[in-house]
Design an enzyme around this catalytic site. Sequence first.
Site, PDB file in Angstrom:
ATOM      1  N   HIS A 308       0.853  -1.186   0.000  1.00  0.00           N
ATOM      2  CA  HIS A 308       0.000   0.000   0.000  1.00  0.00           C
ATOM      3  C   HIS A 308       0.884   1.230   0.000  1.00  0.00           C
ATOM      4  O   HIS A 308       1.946   1.219   0.624  1.00  0.00           O
ATOM      5  CB  HIS A 308      -0.899  -0.002   1.251  1.00  0.00           C
ATOM      6  CG  HIS A 308      -2.081   0.883   1.107  1.00  0.00           C
ATOM      7  ND1 HIS A 308      -2.031   2.225   1.366  1.00  0.00           N
ATOM      8  CD2 HIS A 308      -3.339   0.620   0.679  1.00  0.00           C
ATOM      9  CE1 HIS A 308      -3.215   2.751   1.125  1.00  0.00           C
ATOM     10  NE2 HIS A 308      -4.030   1.802   0.699  1.00  0.00           N
ATOM     11  N   ASP A 365      -7.961  -5.570   0.193  1.00  0.00           N
ATOM     12  CA  ASP A 365      -8.467  -6.398  -0.898  1.00  0.00           C
ATOM     13  C   ASP A 365      -8.053  -7.860  -0.799  1.00  0.00           C
ATOM     14  O   ASP A 365      -8.524  -8.685  -1.570  1.00  0.00           O
ATOM     15  CB  ASP A 365      -7.969  -5.847  -2.243  1.00  0.00           C
ATOM     16  CG  ASP A 365      -8.625  -4.530  -2.544  1.00  0.00           C
ATOM     17  OD1 ASP A 365      -9.834  -4.430  -2.302  1.00  0.00           O
ATOM     18  OD2 ASP A 365      -7.940  -3.612  -3.004  1.00  0.00           O
TER      19      ASP A 365
HETATM   20  N1  CMC Z   1       4.081  -7.492  -4.915  1.00  0.00           N
HETATM   21  C1  CMC Z   1       5.409  -7.472  -5.131  1.00  0.00           C
HETATM   22  N2  CMC Z   1       6.173  -6.361  -4.992  1.00  0.00           N
HETATM   23  C2  CMC Z   1       5.563  -5.240  -4.626  1.00  0.00           C
HETATM   24  C3  CMC Z   1       4.173  -5.193  -4.387  1.00  0.00           C
HETATM   25  C4  CMC Z   1       3.429  -6.381  -4.533  1.00  0.00           C
HETATM   26  N3  CMC Z   1       2.111  -6.400  -4.317  1.00  0.00           N
HETATM   27  N4  CMC Z   1       3.815  -3.929  -4.050  1.00  0.00           N
HETATM   28  C5  CMC Z   1       4.937  -3.214  -4.063  1.00  0.00           C
HETATM   29  N5  CMC Z   1       6.002  -3.992  -4.406  1.00  0.00           N
HETATM   30  C6  CMC Z   1       7.424  -3.596  -4.483  1.00  0.00           C
HETATM   31  C7  CMC Z   1       7.702  -2.749  -5.716  1.00  0.00           C
HETATM   32  O1  CMC Z   1       8.071  -3.551  -6.815  1.00  0.00           O
HETATM   33  C8  CMC Z   1       8.809  -1.871  -5.219  1.00  0.00           C
HETATM   34  O2  CMC Z   1       9.992  -2.642  -5.180  1.00  0.00           O
HETATM   35  P1  CMC Z   1      11.440  -1.935  -5.436  1.00  0.00           P
HETATM   36  O3  CMC Z   1      11.593  -0.963  -4.325  1.00  0.00           O
HETATM   37  O4  CMC Z   1      12.401  -3.068  -5.414  1.00  0.00           O
HETATM   38  O5  CMC Z   1      11.338  -1.289  -6.789  1.00  0.00           O
HETATM   39  C9  CMC Z   1       8.428  -1.595  -3.762  1.00  0.00           C
HETATM   40  O6  CMC Z   1       7.652  -2.735  -3.365  1.00  0.00           O
HETATM   41  C10 CMC Z   1       7.597  -0.330  -3.586  1.00  0.00           C
HETATM   42  O7  CMC Z   1       6.466  -0.430  -4.442  1.00  0.00           O
HETATM   43  P2  CMC Z   1       5.793   0.765  -5.222  1.00  0.00           P
HETATM   44  O8  CMC Z   1       5.168   0.254  -6.467  1.00  0.00           O
HETATM   45  O9  CMC Z   1       6.755   1.893  -5.344  1.00  0.00           O
HETATM   46  O10 CMC Z   1       4.669   1.165  -4.215  1.00  0.00           O
HETATM   47  P3  CMC Z   1       3.493   2.148  -4.516  1.00  0.00           P
HETATM   48  O11 CMC Z   1       3.237   2.875  -3.247  1.00  0.00           O
HETATM   49  O12 CMC Z   1       3.736   2.955  -5.721  1.00  0.00           O
HETATM   50  O13 CMC Z   1       2.285   1.159  -4.856  1.00  0.00           O
HETATM   51  C11 CMC Z   1       0.509  -0.376  -4.649  1.00  0.00           C
HETATM   52  C12 CMC Z   1       1.312   0.752  -3.956  1.00  0.00           C
HETATM   53  C13 CMC Z   1      -0.724  -0.668  -3.764  1.00  0.00           C
HETATM   54  C14 CMC Z   1       0.015   0.114  -6.014  1.00  0.00           C
HETATM   55  C15 CMC Z   1       1.410  -1.617  -4.783  1.00  0.00           C
HETATM   56  O14 CMC Z   1       1.813  -2.080  -3.517  1.00  0.00           O
HETATM   57  C16 CMC Z   1       0.716  -2.744  -5.555  1.00  0.00           C
HETATM   58  O15 CMC Z   1       0.771  -2.760  -6.781  1.00  0.00           O
HETATM   59  N6  CMC Z   1       0.039  -3.699  -4.827  1.00  0.00           N
HETATM   60  C17 CMC Z   1      -0.741  -4.715  -5.510  1.00  0.00           C
HETATM   61  C18 CMC Z   1      -2.073  -4.145  -5.945  1.00  0.00           C
HETATM   62  C19 CMC Z   1      -3.017  -3.931  -4.790  1.00  0.00           C
HETATM   63  O16 CMC Z   1      -3.175  -4.790  -3.940  1.00  0.00           O
HETATM   64  N7  CMC Z   1      -3.693  -2.767  -4.786  1.00  0.00           N
HETATM   65  C20 CMC Z   1      -4.722  -2.456  -3.782  1.00  0.00           C
HETATM   66  C21 CMC Z   1      -4.325  -1.339  -2.871  1.00  0.00           C
HETATM   67  S1  CMC Z   1      -5.409  -1.215  -1.454  1.00  0.00           S
HETATM   68  C22 CMC Z   1      -6.899  -0.704  -2.099  1.00  0.00           C
HETATM   69  C23 CMC Z   1      -6.856   0.709  -2.512  1.00  0.00           C
HETATM   70  O17 CMC Z   1      -6.913   1.582  -1.645  1.00  0.00           O
HETATM   71  O18 CMC Z   1      -6.756   0.966  -3.732  1.00  0.00           O
END
Ligand code: CMC
Length: 431
Positions: A308, A365
């Site tokens: 998140h 989720d």
């Molecule tokens: N699985 C594997 N790696 C992950 C995941 C995941 N679910 N989420 C983040 N990472 C890694 C990402 O690759 C990055 O790694 P590195 O630092 O080596 O490059 C690090 O963790 C930070 O991730 P980020 O993409 O910069 O994080 P963000 O804050 O931009 O994204 C997120 C947040 C929710 C989009 C992401 O965690 C994700 O894609 N999760 C899966 C989708 C999901 O469950 N979404 C629902 C969110 S809760 C409901 C809502 O409020 O929308």
Amino acid sequence: MNKTAKLELDGKQYSLPTLVGTEGEKAIDISALRTQTGYITLDDGYGNTGSCLSNITFIDGERGILRYRGIPIEELAEKATSVETAFLIIYGHLPTRAELRRFSDLLTENQYLHEDMTFHFQGFPSGAHPMAMLSAMINAASCFDEGLMHWQFGARNEFEVYAARLISQVRTIAAFSHRKSRGLPLIYPKKAYKYTANFLHMLFSMPYEDYELKPEVVHALDLIFLLHADHEQNCSTATVRMVGSSQANLFASAAAGVCALWGPLHGGANQAVIEMLQEIHSTGDDGSKFINAAKDKNSGKRLMGFGHRVYKNYDPRAKIIKKACDNLLKVLNHNDPLLEIAKKLEESALHDSYFIERKLYPNVDFYSGIIMRAIGIPVEMFPVIFAIGRMPGWIANYKEIMEDPKGRIYRPRQVYEGPTEKHFVPIEERK
Ligand code: CMC
């Protein structure tokens, strides 16, 4: 007395005011930065940008805290209904009995769609995604009320009616979208049913054959609505505020929120979680192969329902949902192999250095889809359920935008990286 931040740029010193929120959140106010210095800030994905002052929801992602209007989510989940919570979020206080009665009456009075809207539903091909229908039909609903089109935000009575209409009609539209996408006859809301029971009735009843409403099922879905009701400046809420800042009407702003919510990184994640669990199940993987793929940046996979932007700790909503999920499946005597896979995945991820280092925990989720599956809600409806739940939050944020005396249109800047000036080349000279 708030501190000032000192900035030194091009040999000059600047003082930037700071402010502290009621929960100690600190911010540097850069509203005058460009005028004073000629610089803007660059913040890819807005991870460090406070786009507004807000009184609605507080999140402390490090400590796993979520409060609506100051009240912890755990207390609301235990003691309130989603309708009571919607009132709290929109109007800032828990309703008195009289206020709740009036709010519920407004929801009931406004639950029917204009009958001509059924023709719009007929225009969609069967199999159309219900999120596409939801967004289009929320916009269409606004066309059936001329008053809304010319409404200037201000009169409290009118706002109360439009807010209730949106909350009530989104549920009717959502149910109709499901029926249309499956080629089923439309089922109209019943006056005698409360909000969530009515939605289940419209989803699952057949003509002359009412769906049997089990209190545990009604409660589990109501809890899902409540837990999704607001979540401060996420992608869809920021979109609603963005659109609302142009003074677009409430329904148009909410329709935009639905589109923003649709993506798998946001409200589409609950659907993506189930698809991921089904993939793991059908390939006979115990989850370990998928976890390895999720850690590999070239695989294109992520552990859906994990991670998140704000929570760097267990999402408090996920804790509540996990418990509710266990309870409901027990009551329904429903054995879902996907629940076992989800639990194994969670256990492995929570002990895996990749997820620990990045502070990736289950989010709301991760388990909500299993509850919805047990209820019989099809996966393509999962983001729609999220949208119904989030409506009070969008409305409250829209209200905040409209009540802001400064009322500036949202308009971020950019750092341009394209070509510098060049000149038009006639077509015959182009290579
Ligand atoms: N699985 C594997 N790696 C992950 C995941 C995941 N679910 N989420 C983040 N990472 C890694 C990402 O690759 C990055 O790694 P590195 O630092 O080596 O490059 C690090 O963790 C930070 O991730 P980020 O993409 O910069 O994080 P963000 O804050 O931009 O994204 C997120 C947040 C929710 C989009 C992401 O965690 C994700 O894609 N999760 C899966 C989708 C999901 O469950 N979404 C629902 C969110 S809760 C409901 C809502 O409020 O929308």
